[in-house]
Design a protein around this motif. Sequence first.
Motif, short mmCIF file in Angstrom:
data_model
loop_
_atom_site.label_atom_id
_atom_site.label_comp_id
_atom_site.label_asym_id
_atom_site.label_seq_id
_atom_site.Cartn_x
_atom_site.Cartn_y
_atom_site.Cartn_z
N ARG A 77 5.67 8.69 -10.35
CA ARG A 77 5.55 10.07 -9.98
C ARG A 77 3.90 10.32 -9.74
NH1 ARG A 77 7.88 12.76 -13.45
NH2 ARG A 77 9.71 13.20 -12.04
N ALA A 78 3.58 10.57 -8.56
CA ALA A 78 2.06 10.90 -7.96
C ALA A 78 1.58 12.19 -8.88
CB ALA A 78 2.06 10.92 -6.78
N LEU A 79 0.56 12.28 -9.42
CA LEU A 79 0.22 13.26 -10.30
C LEU A 79 -0.99 14.16 -9.77
CD1 LEU A 79 0.16 11.80 -14.02
CD2 LEU A 79 1.97 13.34 -12.62
N ALA A 80 -1.99 13.32 -9.29
CA ALA A 80 -3.02 14.12 -8.62
C ALA A 80 -3.76 13.30 -7.59
CB ALA A 80 -4.09 14.35 -9.71
N PRO A 81 -4.65 13.98 -6.50
CA PRO A 81 -5.14 13.32 -5.53
C PRO A 81 -6.15 12.23 -5.95
CG PRO A 81 -5.17 15.75 -4.96
CD PRO A 81 -4.72 15.47 -6.55
N GLY A 82 -6.05 11.26 -5.44
CA GLY A 82 -7.10 9.99 -5.77
C GLY A 82 -6.63 8.80 -5.28
N THR A 83 -7.44 7.67 -5.55
CA THR A 83 -7.07 6.23 -5.06
C THR A 83 -7.04 5.29 -6.24
OG1 THR A 83 -9.32 5.70 -4.33
CG2 THR A 83 -8.04 6.57 -2.58
N ALA A 126 0.93 -1.22 -0.01
CA ALA A 126 0.02 -0.04 0.11
C ALA A 126 0.97 1.21 -0.12
CB ALA A 126 -0.83 -0.05 1.18
N VAL A 127 0.62 2.05 -0.97
CA VAL A 127 1.40 3.44 -1.22
C VAL A 127 0.61 4.52 -0.51
CG1 VAL A 127 2.59 4.94 -2.47
CG2 VAL A 127 2.86 2.60 -2.90
N ASP A 128 0.97 5.43 0.22
CA ASP A 128 0.19 6.64 0.63
C ASP A 128 1.13 7.62 0.44
OD1 ASP A 128 -1.41 8.44 1.68
OD2 ASP A 128 -1.52 7.59 3.68
N THR A 129 0.91 8.40 -0.63
CA THR A 129 1.98 9.65 -0.98
C THR A 129 0.94 10.94 -1.35
OG1 THR A 129 3.99 10.20 -2.44
CG2 THR A 129 1.85 8.89 -3.40
N TRP A 161 -0.21 -13.25 -7.94
CA TRP A 161 0.28 -12.06 -8.15
C TRP A 161 -0.57 -11.14 -7.32
CZ3 TRP A 161 4.29 -10.83 -11.74
CH2 TRP A 161 4.76 -11.91 -12.33
N THR A 162 0.00 -10.19 -6.27
CA THR A 162 -0.67 -9.49 -5.40
C THR A 162 -0.73 -8.02 -5.89
OG1 THR A 162 -0.41 -11.14 -3.64
CG2 THR A 162 -1.41 -9.01 -3.17
N PRO A 163 -1.82 -7.09 -6.05
CA PRO A 163 -1.76 -5.76 -6.45
C PRO A 163 -1.26 -4.88 -5.25
CG PRO A 163 -3.83 -6.46 -6.18
CD PRO A 163 -3.06 -7.74 -6.06
N ALA A 164 -0.90 -3.63 -5.49
CA ALA A 164 -0.84 -2.69 -4.56
C ALA A 164 -1.70 -1.49 -4.52
CB ALA A 164 0.65 -2.05 -4.66
N GLN A 165 -2.18 -1.25 -3.31
CA GLN A 165 -3.19 -0.13 -3.13
C GLN A 165 -2.38 1.30 -3.25
OE1 GLN A 165 -6.47 -0.89 -3.22
NE2 GLN A 165 -5.81 -2.84 -3.45
N LEU A 166 -3.04 2.15 -3.70
CA LEU A 166 -2.48 3.50 -3.96
C LEU A 166 -3.49 4.48 -3.52
CD1 LEU A 166 0.00 5.26 -5.05
CD2 LEU A 166 -1.25 5.10 -7.45
N ARG A 167 -2.83 5.48 -2.55
CA ARG A 167 -3.75 6.74 -2.37
C ARG A 167 -2.50 7.94 -2.60
NH1 ARG A 167 -5.97 8.55 3.65
NH2 ARG A 167 -3.75 8.60 4.23
N VAL A 168 -3.27 8.85 -3.39
CA VAL A 168 -2.35 10.03 -3.42
C VAL A 168 -3.13 11.26 -2.85
CG1 VAL A 168 -1.48 11.84 -5.08
CG2 VAL A 168 -1.58 9.20 -5.59
N GLN A 169 -2.55 12.19 -2.26
CA GLN A 169 -3.32 13.32 -1.55
C GLN A 169 -2.63 14.51 -2.07
OE1 GLN A 169 -2.42 13.05 2.71
NE2 GLN A 169 -3.05 10.82 2.97
#
Length: 186
Positions: free
Chosen positions: A150-156, A61-64, A178-186
């Motif tokens: 590179r994180a571009l815009a807020p969202g999940t 899980a990525v929180d950026t 194969w296990t995916p990753a969750q992404l949250r961009v603030q």
Amino acid sequence: GESTAADNPFAGGAGGAGGRGDDRSEDDDPGAGGGESDESGEPGGADPPRGPVRVSFVPGAVDTVAGSVFPLAVNIANAVNVAHAPFYITYDPQLVEFVGAAEGTFMNADGTSTTFQATAANGRVLVGLSRFGRGAGAEGAGTLATFQFRALAPGTGVLAFTNNSVKDPSMRNLPSIWTPAQLRVQ
């Protein structure tokens, strides 16, 4: 949240203990024991653990924040005789963009030459990673590759694997999860 390789030989049966689908030729384990019980078909002994190869993003899980560049490793575990790992990474191009990639050390840790490619277009990265030659495949666990986004815009969103497989030196598909990753961009 896991995807299983399309031709998973374990998909049809719940038992798995009968040895069907995981028989090995005598050439697969040249140095195991004294050789007297190599063809017994009995479980146990010095055989490597059975079960699917596991491939996952680290972190899971990525929180950026928008504007930042973050690394994402693709790790492999429970690997036995792995020679090829082709896959796509899919992502929302409105949320992140691919910056670059570097080969990990798993496939070439024993000194075997490898080839690595990572090319991005239209919300996906095409990845090819293979060992050269007809020798034994890589074993154990490690990093296949590390990617930068590179994180571009807020969202999940989700960074997922598609068209993915793990293959032995003879290009036979190995059972894999194969296990995916969750992404949250603030």
